[in-house]
Motif scaffolding. Sequence first.
Motif, PDB file in Angstrom:
ATOM      1  N   ARG A 290       0.811  -1.219   0.000  1.00 54.55           N
ATOM      2  CA  ARG A 290       0.000   0.000   0.000  1.00 54.55           C
ATOM      3  C   ARG A 290       0.846   1.272   0.000  1.00 54.55           C
ATOM      4  N   LEU A 291       2.111   1.178   0.397  1.00 59.03           N
ATOM      5  CA  LEU A 291       2.963   2.369   0.480  1.00 59.03           C
ATOM      6  C   LEU A 291       3.194   3.009  -0.881  1.00 59.03           C
ATOM      7  N   ASN A 292       3.387   2.178  -1.901  1.00 58.02           N
ATOM      8  CA  ASN A 292       3.594   2.680  -3.251  1.00 58.02           C
ATOM      9  C   ASN A 292       2.809   1.778  -4.200  1.00 58.02           C
ATOM     10  N   PRO A 293       1.489   1.954  -4.254  1.00 57.56           N
ATOM     11  CA  PRO A 293       0.656   1.021  -5.020  1.00 57.56           C
ATOM     12  C   PRO A 293       0.957   0.990  -6.518  1.00 57.56           C
ATOM     13  N   SER A 294       1.534   2.057  -7.060  1.00 62.52           N
ATOM     14  CA  SER A 294       1.846   2.044  -8.494  1.00 62.52           C
ATOM     15  C   SER A 294       3.120   1.255  -8.791  1.00 62.52           C
ATOM     16  N   ASP A 295       3.921   0.980  -7.753  1.00 66.21           N
ATOM     17  CA  ASP A 295       5.151   0.212  -7.928  1.00 66.21           C
ATOM     18  C   ASP A 295       5.419  -0.616  -6.667  1.00 66.21           C
TER      19      ASP A 295
ATOM     20  N   LEU B  38      11.052  -4.496 -25.231  1.00 66.35           N
ATOM     21  CA  LEU B  38      10.267  -5.474 -24.471  1.00 66.35           C
ATOM     22  C   LEU B  38      10.153  -5.061 -23.002  1.00 66.35           C
ATOM     23  N   LYS B  39      11.242  -4.564 -22.438  1.00 66.21           N
ATOM     24  CA  LYS B  39      11.224  -4.124 -21.038  1.00 66.21           C
ATOM     25  C   LYS B  39      10.243  -2.966 -20.845  1.00 66.21           C
ATOM     26  N   GLN B  40      10.174  -2.074 -21.824  1.00 64.45           N
ATOM     27  CA  GLN B  40       9.248  -0.952 -21.736  1.00 64.45           C
ATOM     28  C   GLN B  40       7.795  -1.442 -21.783  1.00 64.45           C
ATOM     29  N   ARG B  41       7.517  -2.362 -22.685  1.00 61.23           N
ATOM     30  CA  ARG B  41       6.161  -2.931 -22.754  1.00 61.23           C
ATOM     31  C   ARG B  41       5.808  -3.656 -21.456  1.00 61.23           C
ATOM     32  N   LEU B  42       6.777  -4.394 -20.943  1.00 67.92           N
ATOM     33  CA  LEU B  42       6.565  -5.124 -19.700  1.00 67.92           C
ATOM     34  C   LEU B  42       6.324  -4.158 -18.538  1.00 67.92           C
ATOM     35  N   ALA B  43       7.024  -3.035 -18.524  1.00 63.17           N
ATOM     36  CA  ALA B  43       6.821  -2.037 -17.466  1.00 63.17           C
ATOM     37  C   ALA B  43       5.385  -1.515 -17.496  1.00 63.17           C
ATOM     38  N   HIS B  44       4.832  -1.306 -18.686  1.00 71.51           N
ATOM     39  CA  HIS B  44       3.433  -0.862 -18.799  1.00 71.51           C
ATOM     40  C   HIS B  44       2.482  -1.946 -18.292  1.00 71.51           C
TER      41      HIS B  44
ATOM     42  N   VAL C 199       1.425  -9.373 -11.268  1.00 70.93           N
ATOM     43  CA  VAL C 199       2.550  -8.489 -10.960  1.00 70.93           C
ATOM     44  C   VAL C 199       3.832  -9.316 -10.841  1.00 70.93           C
ATOM     45  N   ARG C 200       3.728 -10.431 -10.170  1.00 71.68           N
ATOM     46  CA  ARG C 200       4.901 -11.294  -9.964  1.00 71.68           C
ATOM     47  C   ARG C 200       5.458 -11.794 -11.297  1.00 71.68           C
ATOM     48  N   ASP C 201       4.592 -12.191 -12.220  1.00 74.91           N
ATOM     49  CA  ASP C 201       5.055 -12.654 -13.533  1.00 74.91           C
ATOM     50  C   ASP C 201       5.847 -11.568 -14.242  1.00 74.91           C
ATOM     51  N   ALA C 202       5.371 -10.323 -14.147  1.00 76.80           N
ATOM     52  CA  ALA C 202       6.099  -9.205 -14.766  1.00 76.80           C
ATOM     53  C   ALA C 202       7.461  -9.015 -14.102  1.00 76.80           C
ATOM     54  N   ASP C 203       7.518  -9.192 -12.786  1.00 79.68           N
ATOM     55  CA  ASP C 203       8.798  -9.060 -12.082  1.00 79.68           C
ATOM     56  C   ASP C 203       9.795 -10.124 -12.525  1.00 79.68           C
ATOM     57  N   VAL C 204       9.324 -11.357 -12.615  1.00 81.38           N
ATOM     58  CA  VAL C 204      10.203 -12.458 -13.005  1.00 81.38           C
ATOM     59  C   VAL C 204      10.684 -12.274 -14.441  1.00 81.38           C
ATOM     60  N   LEU C 205       9.763 -11.940 -15.335  1.00 81.95           N
ATOM     61  CA  LEU C 205      10.143 -11.729 -16.727  1.00 81.95           C
ATOM     62  C   LEU C 205      11.105 -10.549 -16.863  1.00 81.95           C
ATOM     63  N   GLY C 206      10.876  -9.501 -16.082  1.00 81.11           N
ATOM     64  CA  GLY C 206      11.787  -8.357 -16.088  1.00 81.11           C
ATOM     65  C   GLY C 206      13.196  -8.744 -15.689  1.00 81.11           C
ATOM     66  N   GLY C 207      13.320  -9.627 -14.720  1.00 80.90           N
ATOM     67  CA  GLY C 207      14.637 -10.128 -14.321  1.00 80.90           C
ATOM     68  C   GLY C 207      15.308 -10.904 -15.430  1.00 80.90           C
ATOM     69  N   HIS C 208      14.517 -11.715 -16.131  1.00 79.74           N
ATOM     70  CA  HIS C 208      15.076 -12.481 -17.257  1.00 79.74           C
ATOM     71  C   HIS C 208      15.524 -11.553 -18.381  1.00 79.74           C
ATOM     72  N   LEU C 209      14.749 -10.494 -18.628  1.00 79.71           N
ATOM     73  CA  LEU C 209      15.125  -9.553 -19.678  1.00 79.71           C
ATOM     74  C   LEU C 209      16.394  -8.789 -19.304  1.00 79.71           C
ATOM     75  N   ALA C 210      16.545  -8.462 -18.046  1.00 79.59           N
ATOM     76  CA  ALA C 210      17.772  -7.790 -17.602  1.00 79.59           C
ATOM     77  C   ALA C 210      18.977  -8.700 -17.821  1.00 79.59           C
ATOM     78  N   ASP C 211      18.816  -9.976 -17.489  1.00 76.82           N
ATOM     79  CA  ASP C 211      19.898 -10.943 -17.713  1.00 76.82           C
ATOM     80  C   ASP C 211      20.192 -11.090 -19.201  1.00 76.82           C
ATOM     81  N   ALA C 212      19.146 -11.103 -20.027  1.00 76.97           N
ATOM     82  CA  ALA C 212      19.322 -11.256 -21.467  1.00 76.97           C
ATOM     83  C   ALA C 212      20.056 -10.058 -22.060  1.00 76.97           C
ATOM     84  N   ARG C 213      19.790  -8.888 -21.524  1.00 75.42           N
ATOM     85  CA  ARG C 213      20.460  -7.681 -22.034  1.00 75.42           C
ATOM     86  C   ARG C 213      21.950  -7.745 -21.774  1.00 75.42           C
TER      87      ARG C 213
END
Length: 167
Positions: free
Chosen positions: A52-57, A133-139, A106-120
């Motif tokens: 609840r502290l930062n509901p947008s993130d 892809l990371k930008q689309r995933l952030a949205h 939300v969790r799926d986006a977090d996990v995929l974001g980690g994989h994309l960071a590793d791929a980069r």
Amino acid sequence: NQPKVAIALGPAGLASSDCRAPIEGHALLGEVVQASIAGALSGILEHDYRLRLNPSDPPSHSVHHGRVAARRLRSDLKTLGPVLASDWTVHIRTELKWLGEVFGKVRDADVLGGHLADARVAHPEDAEGIDELKQRLAHQRQAASRHLAEALASDRYFDILDRLNTA
């Protein structure tokens, strides 16, 4: 000495006993059921205020632990189903499934974001495509985070907490 989140949640609050007390070796089945439910409720509430502290993130750690608590209790209730009221068990498992799915987006986006960071890092030659892809995933994560915030503010969520607390 109740946690502040329990007081903030209103009349239902949290049970006054310590939800994380260990189960004795010769515990009765009812004590095992109560410990499972209390542990899950405690796990959800422990991260509730952080979400609840930062509901947008919302913090990925809290999203993960909220999802784990909901999934673990669903599993426990399936195992313990034969000794519980079937109507209650079916209802609460359905509600926990819904809650787990909300956390899961939300969790799926977090996990995929980690994989994309590793791929980069592993494939710098594909950085432009990975960044897109990371930008689309952030949205997608922002949309899922809004949905999570709405769910946490819903009567449906508070009903789950009330039912678990009562149990």
